[in-house]
Design an enzyme around this catalytic site. Structure first.
Site, PDB file in Angstrom:
ATOM      1  N   GLY A   1      34.513  16.450 -10.209  1.00 45.81           N
ATOM      2  CA  GLY A   1      34.208  16.892  -8.865  1.00 45.81           C
ATOM      3  C   GLY A   1      32.784  17.456  -8.835  1.00 45.81           C
ATOM      4  O   GLY A   1      31.824  16.720  -8.926  1.00 45.81           O
TER       5      GLY A   1
ATOM      6  N   SER B   1      32.572  13.627 -16.108  1.00 46.72           N
ATOM      7  CA  SER B   1      31.792  13.800 -14.890  1.00 46.72           C
ATOM      8  C   SER B   1      31.445  15.275 -14.737  1.00 46.72           C
ATOM      9  O   SER B   1      30.875  15.868 -15.669  1.00 46.72           O
ATOM     10  CB  SER B   1      32.573  13.244 -13.695  1.00 46.72           C
ATOM     11  N   TRP B   2      31.764  15.922 -13.604  1.00 50.12           N
ATOM     12  CA  TRP B   2      31.560  17.370 -13.509  1.00 50.12           C
ATOM     13  C   TRP B   2      32.306  18.099 -14.621  1.00 50.12           C
ATOM     14  O   TRP B   2      31.849  19.146 -15.098  1.00 50.12           O
ATOM     15  CB  TRP B   2      32.005  17.878 -12.143  1.00 50.12           C
TER      16      TRP B   2
ATOM     17  N   ASP C   1      28.331   2.661 -14.931  1.00 49.45           N
ATOM     18  CA  ASP C   1      28.606   3.886 -14.192  1.00 49.45           C
ATOM     19  C   ASP C   1      27.531   4.080 -13.124  1.00 49.45           C
ATOM     20  O   ASP C   1      26.352   4.241 -13.447  1.00 49.45           O
ATOM     21  CB  ASP C   1      28.618   5.073 -15.160  1.00 49.45           C
TER      22      ASP C   1
ATOM     23  N   HIS D   1      32.616   4.457 -13.872  1.00 48.19           N
ATOM     24  CA  HIS D   1      32.593   5.902 -14.059  1.00 48.19           C
ATOM     25  C   HIS D   1      33.951   6.504 -14.376  1.00 48.19           C
ATOM     26  O   HIS D   1      34.056   7.406 -15.207  1.00 48.19           O
ATOM     27  CB  HIS D   1      32.031   6.550 -12.783  1.00 48.19           C
TER      28      HIS D   1
END
Length: 361
Positions: free
Chosen positions: A58, A133-134, A308, A340
């Site tokens: 996120g 990711s985050w 990605d 991704h």
């Protein structure tokens, strides 16, 4: 014409190594006051196994039970939790609104929450920290702040969060889109997802497209005065969510939007992301590369999809170069033929193989 033989998904499907499972236990942990943030957590696997702290993406992406499937349940004690403001954590942005749920919601707060959850679950020694990711961003920030708590970092889809990284995802050719929608005036994910890009920009006026992220945040920060403003805010959140959710897969599945097409999820996801992005992730510029010497002392495993478009491969390249610059090499660096999402088949299998091959604590 028969196109039935063409590949229609890049997701893992039925190829998981470990089966779906239900949590052994779950609960809420109060981690702050004013507002009283309560994070929701779940535990899977072996109660006396090697602890793995799973950090979702996120920010605002929340966890799902499927995230426990990367790990051998006979070996690992798997901890999932929803970060502040999203999922089953309280207050939730969709229910309580951003004025409440985004108070005391920073990277430093999330790092503190991880330690409070460690204490509440009696995790005393080093643990594996797993994030994509985050989640990779938060994992590295946590490791820099608390290196002794980290036995290893398992990172997927490296997100460094520099302005150039965000511009690639959200700005692209937006400023000139009205006059030349197909002009390649700047690098960006729009090049590979033109229809989804058009939908993202359709929410904004041509003047607002000069700064896409700021314009979306202004919509999210608005206190709707009527139904029309309320509908615009909801539509903006849903469009923001679907943009990232769709382009996270090398083969977009626009007919199956999953959680990204859910109105409440979208409100949390979009508003929390915009909040963190507008504040430079609540980190100093160059935080990760400048602290590569701290990260280098921890065993780091990296999986990154070559295709990605949410977090282009150059972000992993910059991190690996910084580690090498201080004389360290990632324990694993796998570039997959995937996009991704952690649920892309090659990413999921690579992550599982890494967890299966880790030296035992």
């Amino acid at each position: 014409m028969d196109f039935s033989r063409l590949q229609h998904t890049s997701k893992i499907g039925d190829d998981w190594v470990y089966p779906a499972a239900k949590p052994l236990r779950s609960g809420h942990l109060t981690v702050d006051a004013d507002p009283a943030h309560r994070i929701y957590w779940e535990e899977y696997g072996a109660p006396d196994g090697e602890p793995v702290m799973v950090l979702h993406g996120g920010p605002g992406g929340a966890c799902s039970p499927e995230m426990a499937r990367f790990f051998d349940p006979a070996r690992y004690r798997i901890i999932l939790f929803d970060q502040r403001g999203c999922g089953k954590s309280e207050p939730n942005v969709a229910a309580a609104g951003p004025a409440v749920a985004l108070r005391h919601n920073t990277t430093a707060d999330l790092i503190g929450d991880i330690n409070k959850l460690r204490d509440a679950l009696a995790i005393d020694g080093p643990m594996h920290v797993f994030g994509g990711s985050w989640g990779s961003t938060l994992a590295m920030a946590y490791a820099i702040a608390c290196p002794r708590h980290c036995a290893s970092l398992i990172l997927r889809g490296i997100f460094l969060g520099a302005p150039e990284d965000l511009h690639y995802l959200y700005q692209g050719n937006a400023a000139t889109f009205e006059e030349a929608p197909f002009a390649l005036t700047a690098p960006g994910a729009y090049i590979h997802y033109p229809d989804e890009w058009r939908a993202l920009l359709a929410v904004l006026t041509p003047a607002e497209r000069g700064d896409v992220m700021a314009s979306y945040k202004a919509i999210f920060d608005m206190v709707p005065a009527n139904d029309a403003e309320r509908e615009r805010q909801q539509a903006a959140a849903l469009t923001w969510s679907l943009w990232e959710g769709t382009i996270s897969n090398m083969i977009p599945e626009s007919a199956a939007t999953g959680k990204f097409g859910d109105a409440d999820f979208a409100l949390c996801f979009a508003q929390i992301e915009a909040h963190y992005f507008a504040n430079s992730l609540f980190l100093e510029p160059g935080h990760f590369l400048d602290n590569a010497h701290i990260l280098a002392a921890i065993q780091i495993h990296i999986v990154h999809g070559r295709f990605d478009e949410v977090c282009p491969l150059t972000q992993a390249s910059r991190l690996v170069a910084a580690l090498r610059g201080v004389g360290a090499e990632p324990a694993t660096y796998v570039i997959t033929n995937a996009g991704h999402s952690a649920m892309e088949r090659e990413n999921a299998l690579a992550l599982t193989a890494i967890m299966d091959g880790l030296p035992r604590l």
